[in-house]
Design a protein around this motif. Structure first.
Motif, PDB file in Angstrom:
ATOM      1  N   LYS A 111       7.091   8.155  -3.251  1.00  0.00           N
ATOM      2  CA  LYS A 111       7.788   6.990  -3.310  1.00  0.00           C
ATOM      3  C   LYS A 111       7.580   6.612  -4.817  1.00  0.00           C
ATOM      4  O   LYS A 111       6.573   7.017  -5.589  1.00  0.00           O
ATOM      5  CB  LYS A 111       7.110   6.020  -2.235  1.00  0.00           C
TER       6      LYS A 111
ATOM      7  N   PRO B   8      -4.847   1.777   6.627  1.00  0.00           N
ATOM      8  CA  PRO B   8      -4.207   1.240   7.553  1.00  0.00           C
ATOM      9  C   PRO B   8      -4.867   1.326   9.182  1.00  0.00           C
ATOM     10  O   PRO B   8      -5.810   2.391   9.275  1.00  0.00           O
ATOM     11  CB  PRO B   8      -2.704   1.885   7.773  1.00  0.00           C
TER      12      PRO B   8
ATOM     13  N   TRP C 296      -4.097   2.331  11.942  1.00  0.00           N
ATOM     14  CA  TRP C 296      -3.678   3.659  12.701  1.00  0.00           C
ATOM     15  C   TRP C 296      -4.656   4.801  11.965  1.00  0.00           C
ATOM     16  O   TRP C 296      -5.011   5.577  12.683  1.00  0.00           O
ATOM     17  CB  TRP C 296      -2.303   3.940  12.812  1.00  0.00           C
TER      18      TRP C 296
ATOM     19  N   SER D 127       1.431  11.893  -0.905  1.00  0.00           N
ATOM     20  CA  SER D 127       0.366  12.134  -0.120  1.00  0.00           C
ATOM     21  C   SER D 127       0.390  13.596   0.142  1.00  0.00           C
ATOM     22  O   SER D 127       1.524  14.373   0.234  1.00  0.00           O
ATOM     23  CB  SER D 127       0.262  11.268   1.273  1.00  0.00           C
TER      24      SER D 127
ATOM     25  N   LEU E 254       1.724  13.616   8.015  1.00  0.00           N
ATOM     26  CA  LEU E 254       1.476  11.978   8.009  1.00  0.00           C
ATOM     27  C   LEU E 254       1.917  11.492   6.477  1.00  0.00           C
ATOM     28  O   LEU E 254       1.634  10.424   6.426  1.00  0.00           O
ATOM     29  CB  LEU E 254       0.154  11.937   8.307  1.00  0.00           C
ATOM     30  N   SER E 255       2.396  12.292   5.830  1.00  0.00           N
ATOM     31  CA  SER E 255       2.779  11.795   4.415  1.00  0.00           C
ATOM     32  C   SER E 255       3.562  10.770   4.408  1.00  0.00           C
ATOM     33  O   SER E 255       3.584   9.852   3.530  1.00  0.00           O
ATOM     34  CB  SER E 255       3.235  13.133   3.413  1.00  0.00           C
ATOM     35  N   ARG E 256       4.894  10.761   5.218  1.00  0.00           N
ATOM     36  CA  ARG E 256       5.696   9.843   5.001  1.00  0.00           C
ATOM     37  C   ARG E 256       5.117   8.309   5.366  1.00  0.00           C
ATOM     38  O   ARG E 256       5.366   7.390   4.623  1.00  0.00           O
ATOM     39  CB  ARG E 256       6.926  10.056   5.927  1.00  0.00           C
ATOM     40  N   PRO E 257       4.358   8.043   6.529  1.00  0.00           N
ATOM     41  CA  PRO E 257       3.865   6.671   6.878  1.00  0.00           C
ATOM     42  C   PRO E 257       2.890   6.486   5.847  1.00  0.00           C
ATOM     43  O   PRO E 257       2.725   5.262   5.466  1.00  0.00           O
ATOM     44  CB  PRO E 257       3.364   6.959   8.319  1.00  0.00           C
ATOM     45  N   ILE E 258       2.161   7.285   5.251  1.00  0.00           N
ATOM     46  CA  ILE E 258       1.062   7.201   4.233  1.00  0.00           C
ATOM     47  C   ILE E 258       1.782   6.448   2.955  1.00  0.00           C
ATOM     48  O   ILE E 258       1.143   5.729   2.320  1.00  0.00           O
ATOM     49  CB  ILE E 258       0.171   8.327   4.047  1.00  0.00           C
ATOM     50  N   GLN E 259       2.809   7.230   2.558  1.00  0.00           N
ATOM     51  CA  GLN E 259       3.592   6.773   1.318  1.00  0.00           C
ATOM     52  C   GLN E 259       4.161   5.361   1.544  1.00  0.00           C
ATOM     53  O   GLN E 259       4.316   4.757   0.503  1.00  0.00           O
ATOM     54  CB  GLN E 259       4.772   7.967   0.992  1.00  0.00           C
ATOM     55  N   GLU E 260       4.759   5.195   2.808  1.00  0.00           N
ATOM     56  CA  GLU E 260       5.432   3.978   2.960  1.00  0.00           C
ATOM     57  C   GLU E 260       4.311   3.008   2.719  1.00  0.00           C
ATOM     58  O   GLU E 260       4.495   1.590   2.338  1.00  0.00           O
ATOM     59  CB  GLU E 260       6.027   3.672   4.528  1.00  0.00           C
ATOM     60  N   PHE E 261       2.806   2.950   3.600  1.00  0.00           N
ATOM     61  CA  PHE E 261       2.068   2.236   3.583  1.00  0.00           C
ATOM     62  C   PHE E 261       1.425   1.895   2.125  1.00  0.00           C
ATOM     63  O   PHE E 261       1.280   0.816   1.469  1.00  0.00           O
ATOM     64  CB  PHE E 261       0.853   2.450   4.300  1.00  0.00           C
TER      65      PHE E 261
END
Length: 200
Positions: A3, A63, A65, A134, A139-146
């Motif tokens: 991101k 986060p 989760w 990440s 899990l890279s996508r949700p981690i990057q969004e976070f």
């Protein structure tokens, strides 16, 4: 891909004041997550630029989760390196920061430029860019969004912290001028009250 974050902000304060406030940001009411700040290296170059490297220790809550996925003994502290170049001749301050640990989980690299505007001497432009990535497969996508959401939130706090430091500097400057005027007034009063000495 990761991101990318980009922003430009104009502050109605001269670059000289903003760059001074930059070094006096911590502590402030908006930076409770910043635990320590240490200078690792500092040098003035032959062309009068100031090079610095600082190490910051910050809290880094995951986060909710992710806290269920990763072990409880995983460090919640993150170490940040900040390299900076102050160039008074060009009225610029450039910083590059990145996290040393937890880089596989999430790496955040930030570049920030504080530039004094030549056509508007009492304004400073702040250009900020960040790259969030990440290395965790799946899990890279949700981690990057976070990470992007947290970065935006932290940058809002960082701006408030800088404004707080600027306010402190301006108040100190006003106070010192007032003190000087009062001292001058008192000295004048004292000199008028004293009788001149006579010498024969």
């Amino acid at each position: 891909m990761g991101k990318h974050f980009f922003s430009e902000t104009d502050i109605k304060s001269a670059w000289e004041l903003v760059s001074t406030a930059f070094w006096q940001r911590y502590p402030n009411p908006y930076s409770n997550h910043v635990l320590t700040e240490d200078v690792v290296f500092r040098e003035v170059t032959s062309d009068n630029r100031l090079l610095s490297r600082r190490l910051f220790t910050k809290t880094n809550r995951m986060p909710r989760w992710a806290e269920r996925v990763f072990p409880g003994n995983l460090s919640r502290t993150v170490y940040i390196i900040e390299d900076s170049v102050v160039d008074p001749g060009n009225r610029s301050l450039t910083t590059l920061t990145w996290n040393v640990n937890h880089a596989t989980f999430m790496r955040v690299v930030e570049r920030c430029v504080f530039l004094g505007e030549r056509d508007r001497p009492v304004w400073t432009r702040i250009t900020r860019e960040a790259w969030i990535s990440s290395g965790l497969f799946g899990l890279s996508r949700p981690i990057q969004e976070f990470g992007l959401a947290r970065f935006r939130s932290n940058q809002a706090k960082a701006m408030k912290g800088l404004e707080h430091a600027l306010s402190n500097l301006q108040n100190a400057s006003t106070g010192s001028h007032g003190d000087s005027a009062e001292k001058h007034k008192n000295l004048n009063s004292a000199s008028k009250a004293q009788k001149p000495q006579q010498y024969i």
